[in-house]
Design a protein around this motif. Structure first.
Motif, short mmCIF file in Angstrom:
data_model
loop_
_atom_site.label_atom_id
_atom_site.label_comp_id
_atom_site.label_asym_id
_atom_site.label_seq_id
_atom_site.Cartn_x
_atom_site.Cartn_y
_atom_site.Cartn_z
N ASP A 1 3.41 6.84 -3.41
CA ASP A 1 3.74 5.66 -4.21
C ASP A 1 2.92 5.61 -5.51
O ASP A 1 2.39 4.57 -5.90
N GLY A 2 2.81 6.77 -6.16
CA GLY A 2 2.12 6.83 -7.44
C GLY A 2 0.61 6.88 -7.36
O GLY A 2 -0.06 6.77 -8.38
N GLN A 3 0.06 7.07 -6.16
CA GLN A 3 -1.39 7.12 -5.98
C GLN A 3 -1.79 8.44 -5.32
O GLN A 3 -1.08 8.93 -4.44
N PRO A 4 -2.93 9.00 -5.71
CA PRO A 4 -3.39 10.23 -5.05
C PRO A 4 -3.67 9.99 -3.57
O PRO A 4 -4.18 8.94 -3.17
N LEU B 1 -4.92 3.17 1.06
CA LEU B 1 -3.70 2.80 0.34
C LEU B 1 -2.99 1.68 1.11
O LEU B 1 -1.94 1.88 1.74
N PRO B 2 -3.54 0.47 1.08
CA PRO B 2 -3.00 -0.61 1.91
C PRO B 2 -1.57 -1.00 1.58
O PRO B 2 -0.87 -1.55 2.44
N GLU B 3 -1.12 -0.75 0.36
CA GLU B 3 0.24 -1.12 -0.01
C GLU B 3 1.27 -0.11 0.47
O GLU B 3 2.47 -0.38 0.49
N ALA B 4 0.81 1.09 0.81
CA ALA B 4 1.74 2.13 1.26
C ALA B 4 2.09 1.92 2.72
O ALA B 4 1.29 1.41 3.51
N GLY B 5 3.29 2.32 3.07
CA GLY B 5 3.72 2.16 4.46
C GLY B 5 5.10 2.75 4.67
O GLY B 5 5.51 3.68 3.97
N LEU B 6 5.81 2.20 5.62
CA LEU B 6 7.13 2.70 5.97
C LEU B 6 8.03 2.74 4.73
O LEU B 6 8.15 1.74 4.01
N GLY B 7 8.62 3.89 4.45
CA GLY B 7 9.50 4.04 3.30
C GLY B 7 8.82 4.45 2.02
O GLY B 7 9.50 4.69 1.01
#
Length: 362
Positions: free
Chosen positions: A294-297, A316-322
Motif C-alpha cells: 500500500d505504498g509503504q516499504p 503497517l497498521p493501515e494495511a490488511g485484507l486486500g
C-alpha cells in the motif's frame, strides 16, 4: 479471481529502447528472446515495431511466432540454425541468422537457395561458448562471400564480463575481436546491455552501420551489481503485484510457515499474499527481502511456498485484507529482489508463469 498479476508498461519499454539508441549511436536489435524475458514477445514486438531497427530471438520457433503475429522487418536468430533444413524456413521468412560453426558454413555452401542470406558471423573472442576461433574467422568469412549465397555479413562477438565495471576482460575481448577482423570490410555488433550502459569508452568512434543488442536494459533492469549512472535512467517495465488474502496475529516465539524459517521475536502481524514460487517468485528469497505494501516499504518473512508468501504488517497498521503488495517494479527493483535471493533479474523475469500479464501504453 486470484489477484496476482504482472503489469507491463510498454511505453517504458519504448523509452528504454530509445535510451539504448541514444547511448550507442548505433542501430539496435531489440532482444526479445525467451518470450521477451517473460514480458510477452509478441506484445513487446508490436509495441516497438514502429521504431525498432529489428529484433533478436534465440531460435527459429521464436522467430516464426513473431512472423505469424504479423511482425515484419529483420529478425535475427542469435543461436543460428540447428539443422541444415532450417535454411529453407530462414529464406522463406526472410530471417537473419548467426553463423557460429564450421558445419553451418558447410550447410550454406551446399544449400539451394532462391535469395541470398543476411548473416551475422560470430567469432569467439573469449566467451568460449559458440563462435569461430579467431584464427578461423577470415577463412569462414571468405568462404561465405564466395558461396554466392550471402547478401551481407555482420561480424559479431559477445562480452563475457561487461557487467563487471572494474574488469579488464572486455578490453581484452575487444582487442581479440579487432585483431581477428582486421582488414575485413563489414559492420560489427559487439555491445549487449552492460556494454551499452557501462563501457562507452570502448566505442568512442563507432563505425557507420554498427549494431547493438540491448536485452535486459529494455525491460528496465540493471545488469550491474552496483549503482551505475546510465542504468539509473532505465524505467522498470514489469510490476509484479498481488494482494493480501489473510491476516494472522503471531505471538512472540511462534514459528511461521514451512520449516519454521521465521520465528517471531515479538508479537507480529502477518499478511498472507497470493504469490509463490509457482508464479515465478524466487523460493529462496529470505526474510527481509523488500516488498511494497500500500505504498509503504515492507519485508518478506518466512519461507516462500508454492502459491503464497508472507509479509510483516507489524509496523503497517493501515494495511490488511486486500492491501496491494508490489513484489517488484518501480518501488522494489527486480535487481534488489534478485540480490536478496542470490540470483539475477534475468531469471526472475524469465521464470514468470501462471500470472496474467496486463499491458498498458500500447
Amino acid at each position: 479471481m486470484r489477484p496476482a498479476r504482472a503489469l507491463i508498461d510498454l511505453e517504458a519499454l519504448r523509452q528504454n529502447y530509445r535510451l539504448a539508441r541514444e547511448l550507442s549511436g548505433a542501430q539496435a536489435l531489440a532482444v526479445i528472446k525467451a518470450d521477451a524475458y517473460g514480458h510477452g514477445a509478441v506484445r513487446c514486438a508490436q509495441a516497438l515495431a514502429g521504431e525498432a531497427d529489428g529484433f533478436a530471438v534465440a531460435c527459429i520457433e521464436e522467430a516464426l511466432e513473431l512472423r505469424e503475429a504479423g511482425i515484419g522487418g529483420p529478425i535475427l536468430l542469435l543461436e543460428g540454425f540447428f539443422e541444415a533444413e532450417e535454411l529453407a524456413l530462414i529464406e522463406r521468412h526472410e530471417l537473419w541468422t548467426v553463423v557460429h560453426a564450421e558445419w553451418q558454413i558447410e550447410a550454406i555452401e551446399r544449400a539451394t537457395l532462391n535469395r541470398p542470406l543476411q548473416l551475422w558471423l560470430k567469432v569467439d573472442s573469449g566467451m568460449h561458448r559458440v563462435g569461430l576461433h579467431p584464427a578461423e574467422l577470415r577463412d569462414g568469412y571468405r568462404r561465405l562471400q564466395a558461396s554466392g549465397k550471402v547478401a551481407s555479413i555482420v561480424l559479431m562477438s559477445h562480452f563475457a564480463r561487461a557487467d563487471e565495471l572494474d574488469c579488464p576482460r572486455s578490453r581484452e575481448q575487444l582487442a581479440q575481436f579487432e585483431q581477428a577482423c582486421a582488414g575485413l570490410q563489414a559492420p560489427v555488433s559487439l555491445r549487449n546491455s552492460p556494454a551499452i550502459l557501462g563501457w562507452p569508452q570502448l566505442f568512442e568512434t563507432p563505425q557507420a552501420g554498427n549494431w547493438v543488442r540491448p536485452g535486459i536494459m529494455l525491460y528496465g533492469a540493471t545488469p550491474f551489481e552496483q549503482a551505475q549512472q546510465a542504468a539509473a535512467r532505465l524505467r522498470p517495465v514489469m510490476t509484479l503485484e498481488s494482494k493480501i488474502i489473510s491476516v494472522r496475529e503471531l505471538p512472540a516465539g511462534e514459528p511461521l510457515g514451512y520449516g519454521a524459517r521465521f520465528i517471531a521475536e515479538r508479537a507480529t502481524r502477518v499478511g498472507v499474499v497470493a504469490m509463490g514460487y509457482a508464479d515465478g517468485y524466487p523460493r529462496h528469497a529470505p526474510t527481509g527481502t523488500p516488498v511494497f505494501i500500500d505504498g509503504q516499504p515492507g519485508r518478506l518473512i518466512g519461507r516462500v511456498s508454492m502459491d503464497m508468501l508472507t509479509v510483516d504488517l507489524s509496523d503497517l497498521p493501515e494495511a490488511g485484507l486486500g492491501s496491494r503488495v508490489e513484489l517488484w517494479g518501480p518501488n522494489v527493483l527486480a535487481s534488489e529482489v534478485a540480490a536478496h535471493a542470490g540470483t539475477i533479474p534475468y531469471q526472475l523475469f524469465c521464470n514468470l508463469r501462471r500470472v496474467p500479464r496486463l499491458y498498458s501504453g500500447a
